[in-house]
Design an enzyme around this catalytic site. Structure first.
Site: not given
Ligand code: UD1
Ligand code: MG
Length: 478
Positions: A11, A14, A18, A25, A82, A354, A389-390, A408
């Site tokens: 996954l 995101g 932050r 990221k 999500g 170089k 050189n240049y 020298s």
């Molecule tokens: C998530 C978990 C949490 C866990 C934590 C561990 C859920 C709801 N929560 O929270 O229980 O403790 O990871 O690090 O899963 N991402 C997508 N698409 C989305 C949302 C997220 O691809 O729509 C990816 C993000 O890029 C990331 C990963 O999923 O790589 C986790 O998402 P993030 O938003 O970091 O979740 P956490 O709040 O850390």
């Molecule tokens: Mg996370």
């Protein structure tokens, strides 16, 4: 041979808000590789197929994935609804059967060995859904593992949705899961966004799978540092430091002396032989390889350098270069791309090189610039020599033969050739070739104007000293 897991879903869609970065990221580097590259390296040995869910910074992440894992499938998540939504899209994109591993793309410290143990436990327990957990000193922000009185997992509750009692739980969801694909497919269809973020939470499939009378388990890992996720720059630095210690430990166990591991940063993939010594404040990057007995540092940076046995590089910066056996570089030397130093050659203090080749046993000991040059064997380049050189528009090449003595403060105005065994007189501006065995002299003849200081600077200490030494005002007319 088939691998333990049929499909791995990473996954990585995101926003990484932050991080406050224009770079995705998962594309931030740690130990010379991107965060997601570490994740993919860890899971490749255990998984036959790979699917990465991309969204934010789509083009950059996709082209990086194509580079590091050309056979990986990329699923686009246009709207970030999500982790559960991300997995739904990945499943819609595959007809894989069997076992699926789900990991977040932001946990670069995860090891293959931990995944292997997790897979073994999952198979042994005949589980349909397993979540890897860890006990954290500070669990704030993570999803918490809620267990019943017998210790079986009931559900995962996110920080924002947790009540006061649940917030006290220090066992967290690492975001690493194993599922039976068909159980995951069924459960993911039932996800709802009935939570504080209004998102589909992947974590909810655990209780859904349990309620359909299938086995769901939570398996605790014994090293919580492996599962640390990166959400901001402080966590990036924290993970980088853990990775640094891990790599340094491995190099030291293989016979490398690292005097101060805290200030020594070595990329994953650097090759270092035994009996190499690395002094404090050094950074070793890219495709660098260092042969036995070499000495590096203190405060030295090497980028893509091949260092042969017994060479030493002290307080210097070297990039895209070859340092031959027994060669000595530094202190305070700047070696730029395309430089090749042959065996037992020496490049000393305040020298920049170089695109230059320095032959066996040849020396550039002090204060020189050597650019676009070929230098033979046993040659000495006198202090403060500059390879000019240049010409303001183009670069030109200089050839210096073997056993040459460049005086020298010589300017070698390229293109120019100094023959074997030739000399140049100190302070010469050499614009024409010097034949083998000749000395090139190209400077004004010296003229002394006697008594000048006594006449023109009569009230100075210099005049007084000259008078004491017996000088008089008499001299040539000036
Ligand atoms: C998530 C978990 C949490 C866990 C934590 C561990 C859920 C709801 N929560 O929270 O229980 O403790 O990871 O690090 O899963 N991402 C997508 N698409 C989305 C949302 C997220 O691809 O729509 C990816 C993000 O890029 C990331 C990963 O999923 O790589 C986790 O998402 P993030 O938003 O970091 O979740 P956490 O709040 O850390
Ligand atoms: Mg996370």
């Amino acid at each position: 041979m088939g691998k333990a897991v049929d499909l791995a879903i990473v996954l990585a869609a995101g926003e990484g808000t932050r991080m406050k970065s224009s770079l995705a990221k998962v594309l931030h580097p740690i130990a010379g590789k991107t965060v997601i590259h570490h994740v993919i390296d860890a899971l490749t040995p255990v998984s036959s197929q790979l699917c990465v869910v991309v969204g934010a910074h789509r083009e950059a992440v996709e082209s990086h994935i194509s580079e590091i894992a050309p056979s990986a499938k990329k699923t686009f998540q246009a709207e970030r609804n999500g982790t559960g939504h991300a997995v739904q899209l990945a499943l819609a994109d595959t007809n894989a059967k069997g076992c699926v591993l789900v990991v977040a793309g932001d946990t670069p410290l995860l090891r293959t060995s931990t995944l292997t143990e997790f897979i073994e436990a999952h198979l042994e327990l005949k589980s349909a859904a397993s979540v890897l957990t860890a006990v954290l000193p500070d669990p704030f922000g993570y999803g918490r593992i809620v267990r019943d009185e017998l210790g079986a997992i009931i559900s995962i509750v996110e920080e924002r949705d947790a009540d006061e009692d649940q917030k006290q739980i220090d066992e967290i969801n690492t975001g690493v899961y194993l599922f039976d694909i068909s159980a995951l497919r069924d459960a993911s269809k039932k996800l709802t966004s009935n939570n504080s973020q209004g998102e589909l939470y992947l974590t909810d499939v655990i209780s859904l799978i349990k309620s359909s009378n299938q086995v769901a388990v939570a398996i605790q890992s014994n090293d919580f540092t492996e599962t640390l996720g990166i959400n901001d720059r402080a966590q990036l630095a924290q993970c980088a430091a853990i990775m640094r210690d891990r790599l340094n430990d491995e190099y030291m166990r293989n016979g490398v002396s690292i005097i101060d591991p805290m200030t020594t940063w070595i990329d994953a993939g650097v090759v270092i032989a035994s009996d190499v010594t690395i002094y404090p404040g050094s950074a070793i990057h890219g495709t660098t390889s260092i042969a036995a007995g070499a000495v590096i540092g203190p405060r030295t940076t090497l980028v893509n350098v091949s260092v042969a046995a017994g060479a030493s590089i002290i307080e210097s910066r070297v990039t895209d270069a070859e340092v031959g056996p027994g060669a000595a570089v530094g202190p305070f030397t700047f070696i730029r791309p395309g430089t090749r130093l042959a065996a037992n050659s020496k490049v000393g203090a305040f020298v920049e090189m170089k695109s230059a080749t320095l032959g066996e046993g040849s020396k550039v000991p002090h204060l020189s610039y050597v650019g676009d040059a070929t230098i033979g064997e046993g040659t000495n380049i006198g202090a403060a020599t500059i390879f000019v050189n240049y010409d303001g528009v183009e670069k030109h090449h200089t050839v210096v033969g073997s056993h040459v003595r460049v005086g020298s403060d010589t300017m070698l105005v390229a293109p120019v050739t100094i023959g074997d065994g030739a000399y140049t007189a100190a302070g010469s501006v050499i614009t024409e070739d010097v034949p083998a065995g000749a000395i090139g002299v190209a400077r004004g003849k010296q003229r002394n104007v006697l008594g000048w200081v006594l006449r023109r600077r009569s009230a100075t200490k210099s005049a007084e000293a000259a008078r004491d030494a017996g000088a008089t005002e008499l001299g040539a007319r000036d």
